[in-house]
Design a protein around this motif. Sequence first.
Motif, PDB file in Angstrom:
ATOM      1  N   VAL A 105     -12.080  17.966 -56.881  1.00  0.00           N
ATOM      2  CA  VAL A 105     -10.704  17.468 -56.709  1.00  0.00           C
ATOM      3  C   VAL A 105     -10.526  16.124 -57.412  1.00  0.00           C
ATOM      4  O   VAL A 105      -9.534  15.902 -58.113  1.00  0.00           O
ATOM      5  CB  VAL A 105     -10.347  17.379 -55.198  1.00  0.00           C
ATOM      6  CG1 VAL A 105      -9.130  16.496 -54.973  1.00  0.00           C
ATOM      7  CG2 VAL A 105     -10.101  18.765 -54.628  1.00  0.00           C
ATOM      8  N   LEU A 106     -11.517  15.227 -57.256  1.00  0.00           N
ATOM      9  CA  LEU A 106     -11.443  13.913 -57.918  1.00  0.00           C
ATOM     10  C   LEU A 106     -11.510  14.040 -59.436  1.00  0.00           C
ATOM     11  O   LEU A 106     -10.772  13.362 -60.155  1.00  0.00           O
ATOM     12  CB  LEU A 106     -12.606  13.028 -57.453  1.00  0.00           C
ATOM     13  CG  LEU A 106     -12.372  12.117 -56.254  1.00  0.00           C
ATOM     14  CD1 LEU A 106     -13.641  11.356 -55.919  1.00  0.00           C
ATOM     15  CD2 LEU A 106     -11.237  11.130 -56.509  1.00  0.00           C
ATOM     16  N   THR A 107     -12.396  14.919 -59.921  1.00  0.00           N
ATOM     17  CA  THR A 107     -12.534  15.096 -61.381  1.00  0.00           C
ATOM     18  C   THR A 107     -11.249  15.647 -61.979  1.00  0.00           C
ATOM     19  O   THR A 107     -10.730  15.117 -62.964  1.00  0.00           O
ATOM     20  CB  THR A 107     -13.704  16.059 -61.704  1.00  0.00           C
ATOM     21  OG1 THR A 107     -14.899  15.527 -61.149  1.00  0.00           O
ATOM     22  CG2 THR A 107     -13.885  16.228 -63.207  1.00  0.00           C
ATOM     23  N   LEU A 108     -10.722  16.713 -61.372  1.00  0.00           N
ATOM     24  CA  LEU A 108      -9.515  17.353 -61.918  1.00  0.00           C
ATOM     25  C   LEU A 108      -8.307  16.432 -61.822  1.00  0.00           C
ATOM     26  O   LEU A 108      -7.521  16.328 -62.767  1.00  0.00           O
ATOM     27  CB  LEU A 108      -9.240  18.675 -61.191  1.00  0.00           C
ATOM     28  CG  LEU A 108     -10.289  19.776 -61.381  1.00  0.00           C
ATOM     29  CD1 LEU A 108      -9.983  20.959 -60.475  1.00  0.00           C
ATOM     30  CD2 LEU A 108     -10.355  20.239 -62.833  1.00  0.00           C
ATOM     31  N   GLY A 109      -8.167  15.754 -60.678  1.00  0.00           N
ATOM     32  CA  GLY A 109      -7.026  14.837 -60.500  1.00  0.00           C
ATOM     33  C   GLY A 109      -7.069  13.702 -61.512  1.00  0.00           C
ATOM     34  O   GLY A 109      -6.053  13.375 -62.136  1.00  0.00           O
ATOM     35  N   GLY A 110      -8.262  13.118 -61.700  1.00  0.00           N
ATOM     36  CA  GLY A 110      -8.409  12.020 -62.657  1.00  0.00           C
ATOM     37  C   GLY A 110      -8.149  12.474 -64.085  1.00  0.00           C
ATOM     38  O   GLY A 110      -7.470  11.787 -64.860  1.00  0.00           O
ATOM     39  N   TRP A 150     -12.160  13.896 -69.481  1.00  0.00           N
ATOM     40  CA  TRP A 150     -13.097  14.672 -68.644  1.00  0.00           C
ATOM     41  C   TRP A 150     -14.318  13.840 -68.255  1.00  0.00           C
ATOM     42  O   TRP A 150     -14.727  13.832 -67.094  1.00  0.00           O
ATOM     43  CB  TRP A 150     -13.552  15.939 -69.388  1.00  0.00           C
ATOM     44  CG  TRP A 150     -12.577  17.065 -69.316  1.00  0.00           C
ATOM     45  CD1 TRP A 150     -11.754  17.495 -70.315  1.00  0.00           C
ATOM     46  CD2 TRP A 150     -12.302  17.928 -68.198  1.00  0.00           C
ATOM     47  NE1 TRP A 150     -10.990  18.561 -69.885  1.00  0.00           N
ATOM     48  CE2 TRP A 150     -11.307  18.847 -68.602  1.00  0.00           C
ATOM     49  CE3 TRP A 150     -12.804  18.003 -66.897  1.00  0.00           C
ATOM     50  CZ2 TRP A 150     -10.798  19.836 -67.755  1.00  0.00           C
ATOM     51  CZ3 TRP A 150     -12.299  18.985 -66.036  1.00  0.00           C
ATOM     52  CH2 TRP A 150     -11.309  19.885 -66.467  1.00  0.00           C
ATOM     53  N   ALA A 151     -14.906  13.145 -69.234  1.00  0.00           N
ATOM     54  CA  ALA A 151     -16.152  12.403 -68.972  1.00  0.00           C
ATOM     55  C   ALA A 151     -15.925  11.262 -67.981  1.00  0.00           C
ATOM     56  O   ALA A 151     -16.653  11.141 -66.991  1.00  0.00           O
ATOM     57  CB  ALA A 151     -16.731  11.870 -70.280  1.00  0.00           C
ATOM     58  N   SER A 152     -14.891  10.448 -68.236  1.00  0.00           N
ATOM     59  CA  SER A 152     -14.662   9.293 -67.352  1.00  0.00           C
ATOM     60  C   SER A 152     -14.292   9.738 -65.935  1.00  0.00           C
ATOM     61  O   SER A 152     -14.753   9.153 -64.955  1.00  0.00           O
ATOM     62  CB  SER A 152     -13.598   8.360 -67.926  1.00  0.00           C
ATOM     63  OG  SER A 152     -12.404   9.072 -68.160  1.00  0.00           O
ATOM     64  N   SER A 153     -13.510  10.807 -65.823  1.00  0.00           N
ATOM     65  CA  SER A 153     -13.122  11.298 -64.491  1.00  0.00           C
ATOM     66  C   SER A 153     -14.316  11.882 -63.749  1.00  0.00           C
ATOM     67  O   SER A 153     -14.445  11.696 -62.536  1.00  0.00           O
ATOM     68  CB  SER A 153     -12.030  12.359 -64.599  1.00  0.00           C
ATOM     69  OG  SER A 153     -10.888  11.795 -65.166  1.00  0.00           O
ATOM     70  N   SER A 154     -15.191  12.577 -64.477  1.00  0.00           N
ATOM     71  CA  SER A 154     -16.382  13.160 -63.834  1.00  0.00           C
ATOM     72  C   SER A 154     -17.313  12.065 -63.322  1.00  0.00           C
ATOM     73  O   SER A 154     -17.830  12.158 -62.207  1.00  0.00           O
ATOM     74  CB  SER A 154     -17.162  14.040 -64.812  1.00  0.00           C
ATOM     75  OG  SER A 154     -16.327  15.037 -65.328  1.00  0.00           O
TER      76      SER A 154
END
Length: 308
Positions: A105-110, A150-154
């Motif tokens: 959820v955090l990765t996709l939202g970011g 993608w990288a920074s959010s992950s």
Amino acid sequence: AMKTENQTFGAEFILLGFFQYGQMNTVLFVTIAGLFSVTLMGNIILIHLIRLDTPLHTPMYFLLSQLSFIDMMYISTTVPKMAANFLSNDKTITSLDCKIHTFVVLTLGGTEALLLGFMSYDRYVAICHPLHYPVFMSKTICLSMVTCAWASSSINALIHTLHVFQLPFCTSRIINHFFCEVPSLMPLVCEDTSQYEYTVLFSGLIVLLLPFMAILASFYQMSSGKGQTKAISTCSSHLIVASLFYGATLSTYTRPHSLHYPEEDKVVAVFYSIITPLLNPFIYSLRNKEVMGARKRVLAYCLERCKL
């Protein structure tokens, strides 16, 4: 002091879920199941149109197909668990599942928050600096934007997820929400989390507020230019959907948990986990002549193949 449980637990959490309205539950469930199907179909069709139609192989539509992919993943992370809870009446979720939920959820939202910002930059360059567009939005720059999002959010999601799940949880494992996410886990922690909540606020402001400010600034630039009525009509609907997404996520991730009210949080979460993934493919395609043209071309091509 409240008892805490060992963190090596195979213990489960209990997700209270969204359906706590008695008679209304069935209506709500059917509505959400319908929205889920429409969202999935809308995003799948849009991704396939962009993939199949050569005129849509441009940076703007590459970013749009990424957005559709995120929306499909997002709604597939939250809704099936919500439906399973309702249908089976089993509200438990394992600790591992809850960790995965929180991370995804955090990765996709970011990623969505950053991607919407990059999409507005793309439109700003296309409308205000059309001659420089091939330079400012080259294939390399476009791929770098997506990789960066993608990288920074992950990384951000991984840090928060690892930190939250090493905090001491109290014996009460009831999460008053329909999926696991950082703010809904905070009330279960047995120690003072105010310091940690500052880091959530800080990353929320960077990941959510900065792109939103960039979108507002680019919209202002586009609309104040000479005769940019086209820009306003195209971007105003995008701005409304983006505002829904950023407004809902900022409200969830930038408030201390003492100011959170679970019933209100669940309704707000519906906006960024169900409503925006539903609206995005329609807002970006129905108001868009190129996508409608692609739909006609792909349909015509399919009909030709069928005749053969």
